[in-house]
Write a protein that holds these residues in place. Structure first.
Motif, mmCIF file in Angstrom:
data_model
loop_
_atom_site.group_PDB
_atom_site.id
_atom_site.type_symbol
_atom_site.label_atom_id
_atom_site.label_comp_id
_atom_site.label_asym_id
_atom_site.label_seq_id
_atom_site.Cartn_x
_atom_site.Cartn_y
_atom_site.Cartn_z
ATOM 1 N N ALA A 210 0.833 -1.214 0.000
ATOM 2 C CA ALA A 210 0.000 0.000 0.000
ATOM 3 C C ALA A 210 0.863 1.256 0.000
ATOM 4 C CB ALA A 210 -0.945 -0.029 1.202
ATOM 5 N N GLU A 211 1.845 1.290 -0.871
ATOM 6 C CA GLU A 211 2.709 2.461 -0.940
ATOM 7 C C GLU A 211 1.993 3.594 -1.650
ATOM 8 O OE1 GLU A 211 6.039 0.714 -2.858
ATOM 9 O OE2 GLU A 211 6.946 0.036 -0.993
ATOM 10 N N GLU A 212 2.044 4.762 -1.021
ATOM 11 C CA GLU A 212 1.267 5.882 -1.552
ATOM 12 C C GLU A 212 1.907 6.510 -2.785
ATOM 13 O OE1 GLU A 212 -0.287 8.699 1.054
ATOM 14 O OE2 GLU A 212 -1.265 7.184 2.300
ATOM 15 N N ASN A 220 1.211 -1.357 -6.823
ATOM 16 C CA ASN A 220 0.595 -1.709 -5.544
ATOM 17 C C ASN A 220 0.201 -3.186 -5.499
ATOM 18 O OD1 ASN A 220 -0.383 1.513 -5.822
ATOM 19 N ND2 ASN A 220 0.482 0.840 -3.900
ATOM 20 N N ARG A 424 -2.277 -1.733 -10.942
ATOM 21 C CA ARG A 424 -2.956 -1.044 -9.856
ATOM 22 C C ARG A 424 -1.981 -0.060 -9.231
ATOM 23 N NH1 ARG A 424 -6.662 -2.288 -12.197
ATOM 24 N NH2 ARG A 424 -8.221 -3.859 -11.712
ATOM 25 N N ASP A 425 -2.398 1.195 -9.141
ATOM 26 C CA ASP A 425 -1.622 2.148 -8.380
ATOM 27 C C ASP A 425 -2.603 3.025 -7.618
ATOM 28 O OD1 ASP A 425 -2.499 4.324 -10.036
ATOM 29 O OD2 ASP A 425 -0.877 3.892 -11.449
ATOM 30 N N ARG A 426 -2.071 3.985 -6.922
ATOM 31 C CA ARG A 426 -2.925 4.776 -6.051
ATOM 32 C C ARG A 426 -4.154 5.313 -6.771
ATOM 33 N NH1 ARG A 426 -1.472 9.254 -1.541
ATOM 34 N NH2 ARG A 426 -3.642 9.712 -1.120
ATOM 35 N N HIS A 427 -4.001 5.651 -8.042
ATOM 36 C CA HIS A 427 -5.092 6.283 -8.771
ATOM 37 C C HIS A 427 -5.783 5.344 -9.756
ATOM 38 C CE1 HIS A 427 -3.571 9.886 -6.974
ATOM 39 N NE2 HIS A 427 -2.372 9.625 -7.466
ATOM 40 N N ARG A 428 -5.290 4.125 -9.847
ATOM 41 C CA ARG A 428 -5.806 3.254 -10.906
ATOM 42 C C ARG A 428 -6.317 1.938 -10.335
ATOM 43 N NH1 ARG A 428 -5.504 3.711 -15.998
ATOM 44 N NH2 ARG A 428 -3.879 5.308 -15.951
ATOM 45 N N LEU A 429 -7.638 1.767 -10.422
ATOM 46 C CA LEU A 429 -8.267 0.534 -9.934
ATOM 47 C C LEU A 429 -9.111 -0.093 -11.046
ATOM 48 C CD1 LEU A 429 -8.524 -1.107 -7.306
ATOM 49 C CD2 LEU A 429 -10.423 0.370 -6.647
ATOM 50 N N THR A 430 -9.147 0.567 -12.190
ATOM 51 C CA THR A 430 -9.884 0.058 -13.354
ATOM 52 C C THR A 430 -9.057 0.298 -14.615
ATOM 53 O OG1 THR A 430 -10.965 2.195 -13.598
ATOM 54 C CG2 THR A 430 -12.200 0.476 -12.431
ATOM 55 N N PRO A 431 -9.281 -0.324 -15.713
ATOM 56 C CA PRO A 431 -10.198 -1.455 -15.833
ATOM 57 C C PRO A 431 -9.602 -2.663 -15.098
ATOM 58 C CG PRO A 431 -9.032 -1.147 -17.887
ATOM 59 C CD PRO A 431 -8.594 -0.042 -16.991
ATOM 60 N N SER B 162 -12.640 -3.071 -8.789
ATOM 61 C CA SER B 162 -13.564 -2.019 -8.371
ATOM 62 C C SER B 162 -14.995 -2.528 -8.235
ATOM 63 C CB SER B 162 -13.515 -0.856 -9.363
ATOM 64 O OG SER B 162 -13.911 -1.317 -10.637
ATOM 65 N N TYR B 176 -8.791 0.971 -0.050
ATOM 66 C CA TYR B 176 -7.809 1.232 -1.110
ATOM 67 C C TYR B 176 -7.572 2.740 -1.200
ATOM 68 C CZ TYR B 176 -5.180 0.443 -5.361
ATOM 69 O OH TYR B 176 -4.173 0.378 -6.294
ATOM 70 N N PHE B 177 -6.601 3.220 -0.423
ATOM 71 C CA PHE B 177 -6.339 4.649 -0.351
ATOM 72 C C PHE B 177 -7.651 5.381 -0.038
ATOM 73 C CE2 PHE B 177 -3.014 2.853 -3.115
ATOM 74 C CZ PHE B 177 -1.969 3.026 -2.232
ATOM 75 N N ARG B 179 -10.515 5.169 -1.386
ATOM 76 C CA ARG B 179 -11.782 4.551 -1.769
ATOM 77 C C ARG B 179 -11.853 3.079 -1.407
ATOM 78 N NH1 ARG B 179 -10.633 4.549 -8.284
ATOM 79 N NH2 ARG B 179 -8.395 4.842 -8.035
ATOM 80 N N TYR B 190 -11.513 -10.244 -16.720
ATOM 81 C CA TYR B 190 -10.165 -10.012 -17.222
ATOM 82 C C TYR B 190 -9.715 -11.108 -18.186
ATOM 83 C CZ TYR B 190 -10.142 -6.247 -13.906
ATOM 84 O OH TYR B 190 -10.460 -5.093 -13.250
#
Lengths: 431, 431
Positions: A210-212, A220, A424-431, B162, B176-177, B179, B190
């Motif tokens: 869970a690195e910011e 992540n 997956r990163d702090r801002h990316r959970l999709t697609p 998500s 997740y951060f 959210r 996938y």
């Protein structure tokens, strides 16, 4: 309707050369199309590659539609691969109902990499994206095969855990019925336990950090290639296993991924007879002395890694170097340490980047408890882990390779996200 | 100190027969010990098996200590395997500091299975536990090899998602951060997207079901063996791939796990030339007619599965049966359906238990949206998933095998928890 195989067996684009002059059935996606003076040129992409097709009066759908083509293979010096398919019939299997958000043949990774990830459900079809993911699949397969040949057994350990192996930071928290669980940062504790079962174990599974910060070298969620083996004399036995694994990986890539490396303009990686080793303190001194750069912290920073690798490439002809003898403070509590405060641990650097961490682990209960105490760490959450060390854990050690990092480095991919299908990163959970 | 290999190379317990009369070096754990009139009998366990050793005046540590033994291999008709090792030197590599909570040679699975899981860090060393986990490793390896031979590529998809693929129920929630994320119940969406890249894909990775009930056939975290392939004509193409995969698995188990099956008193599984198929409606009628049992719900309940398998074993000599043509209501929204309301889907039952679910998927955008609407499901959270179906997804389908379930069923293990190294259920998050 898909043509039944009985009538004409499907060929892959990679199988056409010996079929010159014959009718073939191809299936795939309409990768590109253009009209040229009454003639229609289309490029069909299937899992094996692409081929140019030419026809007339075809009712061409939008690019990325799934199609089926029947036609004759003819030599054509100007076409990629030296031949093309003269289309007699074209059938649309599944029509694209919108223009693709990406024109795949024109995609440039360096232009807008985030857009490629936003439209990942289409960009994974691109030839370079596919090449990177294929290289990763071959790398993982070779990793497993090489270990099996050395008497290792595959294990499957939990990713839902009650505490972190590295001491509690950077853990994702999960609602687990009436309590909290965490996503495993590493299979560390479990692979150690499993040494008691199989002596030599490996796992290829996702791990979570869970690195910011979102850097080009962190994910992540990533695929960790983990190894642990018992009855070792020192961390040298672990490094020897890793050298063997890397050698098999490189040989396999050479046999199976030449085209993919060429697509990235990269040479195939090589592993020298023996990967050079250098103790951390010496490495820091060397970097200072030769390059005038003072490495910060207790470890080696990214610039230091780059310079150290530059030295070993120039002086020893090796893209790889093991940095050894890290001090306790730079290692987790389970690292086996000497009276002088150094640990029997190592990092493996490849072309300026750390791709592996490993070493011998503490195998005795008293030493492990002492190590936790010295760090002011609580044994809470580690009770189950500690228990096993009361029951004759042999000297053991292991290492872990970040699969995406190694893939990215091999292929010269700047951002590790592009070496993962759905990063997956702090801002990316999709697609 | 471990003896350097240069002096005497380590032998495994499985390699002793041809070394009769020679000195050997063994390493492993002290599995059992007893004194008998001045003689000391010990059983050494290594990753390959066990061997009886005999010595005098040895300073024997507690069971489960790691030891190293040097001695001579001698024929001994009464010893297991027909020989024993006369110990000349015994060295303790790592001393057990407490009596083991389980006397491994005497462990009986049926006596107190929960205790075995509580002390999992030691019970995984037991011979039966190890055998089950080895069978699973071989099964997974054969699964992958068989698919690679059929042109499939391995993929690694995210477990942090998500939204759920099955519509939102039974999802574990993750912080997740800023959210909420969820743990993937399946790589379904996938692996479908990746058909666009590789046409034929597989994955072997954990999946998560937050089911509150703890039955002997459910795990909250399990290893899902997933397959998806494009350009199919119907679900029959998918079933054919699965038959091929199962055949390779069974052959591999026969070649590599004879001893393990013998340990469980089980015969090696066989796959018939063609696995019988029966539509769900016919299966329900047959169970009612032949056994007088009315199956509840829209599917087949566990008792119905048992009876149906009994029928096919007796009448067709097959331990396997595909149940086909499930109604829409018994399948997820992505199942391809016919005008009559049945879906192109199947379950595979083995000896009374469902081990696989699979089928053809909807590949057209409009049909998929209609399917969601008919079920009153929102497209929220599925936007990214839906997008890909605008871009020429070919007809495709796939299946998933629960690795622990199949392993357990093959070995006659009643509770699926014992086919996983560190099972997770509502009450179990450690070790």
């Amino acid at each position: 309707m898909i043509i039944p195989e009985q009538q004409l067996e499907r060929s892959l684009t990679s199988q056409l050369a010996p079929l010159e002059g014959q009718d073939v059935l191809l299936r795939g996606w309409l990768y590109a199309r253009r009209d040229l003076g009454g003639l229609q040129f289309l490029v069909l992409r299937d899992r094996a590659g692409i081929v140019q097709c030419v026809g007339q009066d075809l009712d061409l759908p939008l690019p990325e539609s799934s199609i089926e083509v029947v036609g004759k293979v003819v030599a054509h010096p100007k076409a990629p691969g030296g031949f093309e398919v003269q289309v007699r019939e074209l059938r649309v299997l599944s029509r694209a109902v919108e223009v693709s958000p990406l024109e795949l043949p024109k995609v440039e990774w360096n232009v807008n990499p985030e857009t490629l990830l936003d439209y990942r459900y289409v960009s994974v079809r691109g030839l370079k994206d596919r090449a990177a993911l294929k290289v990763q699949a071959v790398l993982v397969e070779a990793f497993r095969d090489s270990l099996r040949e050395q008497g290792f057994t595959e294990i499957f350990t939990p990713k839902l855990v009650s505490a972190g192996a590295e001491g509690g930071a950077n853990l994702f928290e999960v609602d687990y019925f009436e309590r909290k669980a965490y996503l495993a940062q590493s299979p560390q504790l479990y692979k150690q336990i499993m040494v008691g079962t199989f002596e030599r174990v490996f796992e290829t599974a996702p791990v979570y950090r869970a690195e910011e910060h979102a850097t080009s070298r962190h994910l992540n969620e990533y695929l960790s290639l983990d190894v642990e083996l018992g009855f070792i004399r020192s961390e040298e036995d672990v490094m020897a296993v890793e050298e063997g694994v890397l050698r098999v990986i490189c040989r396999r890539l050479e046999a199976r991924c030449r085209e993919e490396f060429a697509m990235f303009g990269m040479e195939l990686p090589q592993v020298p007879e023996r990967i050079p080793r250098i103790p951390l303190a010496e490495a820091r001194a060397l970097i200072k002395q030769k390059y005038g750069y003072s490495v910060g912290g207790k470890d080696i920073d990214p610039e230091g890694e780059r310079l150290l690798c530059q030295h070993f490439a120039e002086e020893h002809g090796s893209d790889w170097v093991f940095v050894t003898h890290y001090p306790k403070a730079a290692r987790p509590f389970y690292a086996y340490y000497e009276p002088d405060g150094t640990t029997r641990s190592f990092d493996l650097l490849y072309r300026g980047l750390e791709v592996t961490t490993g070493g011998q682990r503490i195998h005795e209960y008293d030493m492990l408890v002492r190590s936790l105490e010295e760090r002011g760490m609580s044994t809470v959450g580690f009770e189950g882990y500690l228990e096993v060390f009361k029951h004759g854990m042999p000297p053991h050690g292991g290492f872990a390779i970040g699969a995406e990092r190694l893939t990215a480095k091999f292929l010269g991919i700047h951002n590790v996200r592009h070496a993962r299908a759905f990063p997956r990163d702090r801002h990316r959970l999709t697609p």
